[in-house]
Write an enzyme that holds these catalytic residues in place. Structure first.
Site, short mmCIF file in Angstrom:
data_model
loop_
_atom_site.label_atom_id
_atom_site.label_comp_id
_atom_site.label_asym_id
_atom_site.label_seq_id
_atom_site.Cartn_x
_atom_site.Cartn_y
_atom_site.Cartn_z
N TRP A 149 0.87 -1.28 -0.12
CA TRP A 149 0.01 0.07 -0.08
C TRP A 149 1.04 1.24 -0.11
O TRP A 149 1.29 1.73 0.87
CB TRP A 149 -1.01 -0.06 1.26
CG TRP A 149 -1.95 -1.17 1.47
CD1 TRP A 149 -2.79 -1.46 0.39
CD2 TRP A 149 -1.64 -2.18 2.22
NE1 TRP A 149 -3.50 -2.55 0.63
CE2 TRP A 149 -2.81 -3.28 1.85
CE3 TRP A 149 -0.98 -2.74 3.20
CZ2 TRP A 149 -2.91 -4.59 2.49
CZ3 TRP A 149 -1.31 -3.82 3.96
CH2 TRP A 149 -2.28 -4.66 3.57
N HIS A 172 -6.17 1.64 3.83
CA HIS A 172 -7.37 0.43 3.59
C HIS A 172 -8.37 0.94 4.98
O HIS A 172 -7.84 1.60 5.79
CB HIS A 172 -6.87 -0.86 3.79
CG HIS A 172 -5.75 -0.96 4.83
ND1 HIS A 172 -5.66 -2.33 4.93
CD2 HIS A 172 -5.26 -0.25 5.81
CE1 HIS A 172 -4.39 -2.24 6.26
NE2 HIS A 172 -4.19 -1.23 6.41
N ARG A 198 -4.58 5.51 -1.97
CA ARG A 198 -3.20 5.14 -2.07
C ARG A 198 -2.48 5.87 -3.27
O ARG A 198 -3.16 6.29 -4.27
CB ARG A 198 -3.53 3.56 -2.90
CG ARG A 198 -3.75 2.72 -1.73
CD ARG A 198 -3.99 1.20 -1.82
NE ARG A 198 -4.98 0.63 -0.96
CZ ARG A 198 -5.19 -0.62 -1.20
NH1 ARG A 198 -4.86 -1.54 -2.15
NH2 ARG A 198 -5.91 -1.21 -0.24
N GLN A 212 -13.81 1.39 0.56
CA GLN A 212 -13.69 -0.03 0.70
C GLN A 212 -14.79 -0.38 1.56
O GLN A 212 -15.33 0.84 2.46
CB GLN A 212 -12.28 -0.23 1.31
CG GLN A 212 -11.39 -0.50 0.43
CD GLN A 212 -9.95 -1.14 1.03
OE1 GLN A 212 -9.70 -1.05 2.03
NE2 GLN A 212 -9.01 -1.69 0.34
N VAL A 255 -4.27 -11.16 9.14
CA VAL A 255 -5.11 -12.51 8.84
C VAL A 255 -4.36 -13.70 8.81
O VAL A 255 -3.37 -13.76 8.09
CB VAL A 255 -6.04 -12.63 7.83
CG1 VAL A 255 -7.27 -11.54 8.08
CG2 VAL A 255 -5.53 -12.10 6.54
N ALA A 309 -12.48 -11.45 8.88
CA ALA A 309 -12.56 -10.06 8.31
C ALA A 309 -12.45 -10.12 6.85
O ALA A 309 -11.70 -11.05 6.47
CB ALA A 309 -11.54 -9.14 9.01
C1 FA5 Z 1 -6.76 -4.37 1.59
O1 FA5 Z 1 -7.01 -3.29 1.45
C2 FA5 Z 1 -7.10 -5.27 3.00
N1 FA5 Z 1 -7.14 -4.25 3.86
C3 FA5 Z 1 -8.23 -6.24 2.85
C4 FA5 Z 1 -8.54 -7.18 4.07
C5 FA5 Z 1 -9.13 -6.95 4.80
C6 FA5 Z 1 -7.70 -8.08 4.20
C7 FA5 Z 1 -9.55 -7.60 6.21
C8 FA5 Z 1 -7.95 -9.19 5.07
C9 FA5 Z 1 -8.60 -8.73 6.16
P1 FA5 Z 1 -6.39 -4.96 -1.12
O2 FA5 Z 1 -5.38 -4.02 -1.19
O3 FA5 Z 1 -6.28 -6.32 -1.68
O4 FA5 Z 1 -6.58 -5.44 0.62
O5 FA5 Z 1 -7.79 -3.89 -1.47
C10 FA5 Z 1 -9.07 -4.50 -1.15
C11 FA5 Z 1 -10.10 -4.22 -2.29
O6 FA5 Z 1 -10.06 -2.98 -2.75
C12 FA5 Z 1 -9.51 -5.15 -3.78
O7 FA5 Z 1 -9.99 -6.34 -3.87
C13 FA5 Z 1 -10.00 -3.89 -4.75
O8 FA5 Z 1 -11.44 -4.41 -4.97
C14 FA5 Z 1 -10.00 -2.75 -3.95
N2 FA5 Z 1 -8.77 -1.91 -4.48
C15 FA5 Z 1 -7.49 -2.21 -4.12
N3 FA5 Z 1 -6.76 -1.13 -4.74
C16 FA5 Z 1 -7.60 -0.31 -5.52
C17 FA5 Z 1 -7.51 0.83 -6.39
N4 FA5 Z 1 -6.45 1.35 -6.78
N5 FA5 Z 1 -8.53 1.40 -6.94
C18 FA5 Z 1 -9.80 0.90 -6.63
N6 FA5 Z 1 -10.04 -0.44 -5.96
C19 FA5 Z 1 -8.89 -0.85 -5.67
#
Ligand code: FA5
Length: 341
Positions: A149, A172, A198, A212, A255, A309
């Site tokens: 991130w 996040h 981000r 999110q 997790v 989660a």
């Molecule tokens: C997370 O942000 C973790 N906090 C999720 C999590 C929560 C894991 C609880 C475990 C337990 P990740 O970086 O994969 O994970 O982002 C989650 C979702 O955000 C992705 O599946 C996607 O749908 C969305 N996402 C990620 N980056 C972007 C972006 N730049 N623009 C739009 N949507 C995004």
């Protein structure tokens, strides 16, 4: 013309004047350099003192009345010229109705579904400390997972609330897990939506500011089957059709085990289409069973409590649900886009 004749005519003429041009002609006719009333006023000096005393005031009074009548009529004509008659039979102008942003529409639906599943909706802050965004989620300073991130850091203004912590725009919604668990005892089930940031390259499916939804359930004897039930129930209600879910091993330090949740493509029902890149599956969220170390950070006994989660991207879900081809449309401010919802 005599004073009497002027009196009889001038007011009638002013009354009949239809426009400012006509009014000016009347003024010149009576009060111009060679006007009828001007001539009388000029000739006063040739009269005897007695006649002057008699006629002078009458002529001056008439001049004043004519000037006033001209002024009043002029004002009336100006106002009248601006006034356009209204055709009451014409249809009224259609007033554009406001529209809800697609993310708002989606959020409302999500709240309803999670409400039915017994979840509480929690608000959270977009400015976070390094501790809540990373450390308490088991991501220490030198941990390579921090690179997952890219972060917008904020200058700390030294306020007591900031407590010399490094501040950032949360990357996040997971920090809400820590805030909530610090203040509440289990069991509970919560969801928390919000904006995250981000520092990364923008393209059709990535933005630097997006939304999110964090989900956290903590209880006794919580297992993966409970987790799968909630995820399935949510997506089937959201897309109003049968959806399959797939848990693919993944890694998030907070997790264990960590998974990526894929759902069967709601558009092609797994027949293969551009949305799912012909795989039949769409990556929708990061998830997993809460790491015992996270429970230790907030003072829960990991032997007593378990939890799961997940965090999903709301734009990505809205893009699937409403067939939106580009994430940049959400913040474009383009009314042609918003008016479709
Ligand atoms: C997370 O942000 C973790 N906090 C999720 C999590 C929560 C894991 C609880 C475990 C337990 P990740 O970086 O994969 O994970 O982002 C989650 C979702 O955000 C992705 O599946 C996607 O749908 C969305 N996402 C990620 N980056 C972007 C972006 N730049 N623009 C739009 N949507 C995004």
């Amino acid at each position: 013309m005599t004073i009497e004749e002027i009196k009889q005519q001038v007011f009638e003429e002013i009354g009949h004047a239809k426009d400012i041009k006509k009014l000016e002609e009347i003024r010149i006719k009576y009060l111009g350099r060679k006007g009828h009333l001007t001539n009388i006023l000029k000739s006063l000096k040739n009269l005897s003192l007695e006649e002057r005393k008699r006629i002078g005031p009458i002529a001056n009074e008439l001049r004043e009345k004519v000037e006033n009548a001209l002024k009043e009529k002029k004002e009336f004509l100006v106002i009248n010229a601006e006034f356009k008659p209204i055709d009451l039979t014409l249809p009224g102008k259609k007033i554009q109705r406001g529209h809800l942003h697609p993310l708002t529409v989606l959020e409302k639906q999500i709240y309803e579904i999670f409400g039915q599943l017994g979840f509480e909706i929690i608000e959270s802050s977009e400015i976070e400390t390094e501790y809540y965004n990373f450390d308490a989620l088991n991501i220490p300073p030198d941990h390579p997972a921090r690179d997952m991130w890219d972060t917008f850091w904020i200058k700390n203004d030294g306020s007591p609330k900031a407590k010399n912590q490094k501040l950032l725009l949360r990357t996040h919604t997971s920090p809400v897990q820590i805030h909530y668990m610090e203040k509440h005892e289990p069991p509970f089930r919560i969801v928390s939506p919000g904006t995250v940031y981000r520092y990364e390259a923008i393209d059709a499916s990535h933005d630097i500011q997006f939304h999110q939804l964090e989900c956290l359930v903590v209880d006794k004897n919580i297992n993966f089957a409970n987790f799968k039930f909630i995820v399935l129930a949510f997506f089937q209600k959201l897309f109003s059709k049968k959806i399959n879910v797939q848990f693919v091993p993944s890694y998030f330090p907070f997790v264990e085990p960590g998974v990526q949740i894929n759902i069967s493509c709601p558009r092609c029902n797994q027949k293969g289409c551009p949305l799912c890149k012909n795989t039949g599956w769409i990556e929708i969220a990061g998830a997993g069973m809460v790491h015992p170390k996270v429970f230790e950070y907030v003072g829960y006994n990991p032997k007593e409590w378990q939890g799961f989660a997940f965090g999903m991207g709301l734009e990505r879900i809205a893009m699937i649900k409403y067939n939106i081809p580009d994430i940049r449309l959400f913040n474009s401010g383009d009314l042609r886009f918003i008016r479709q919802f």
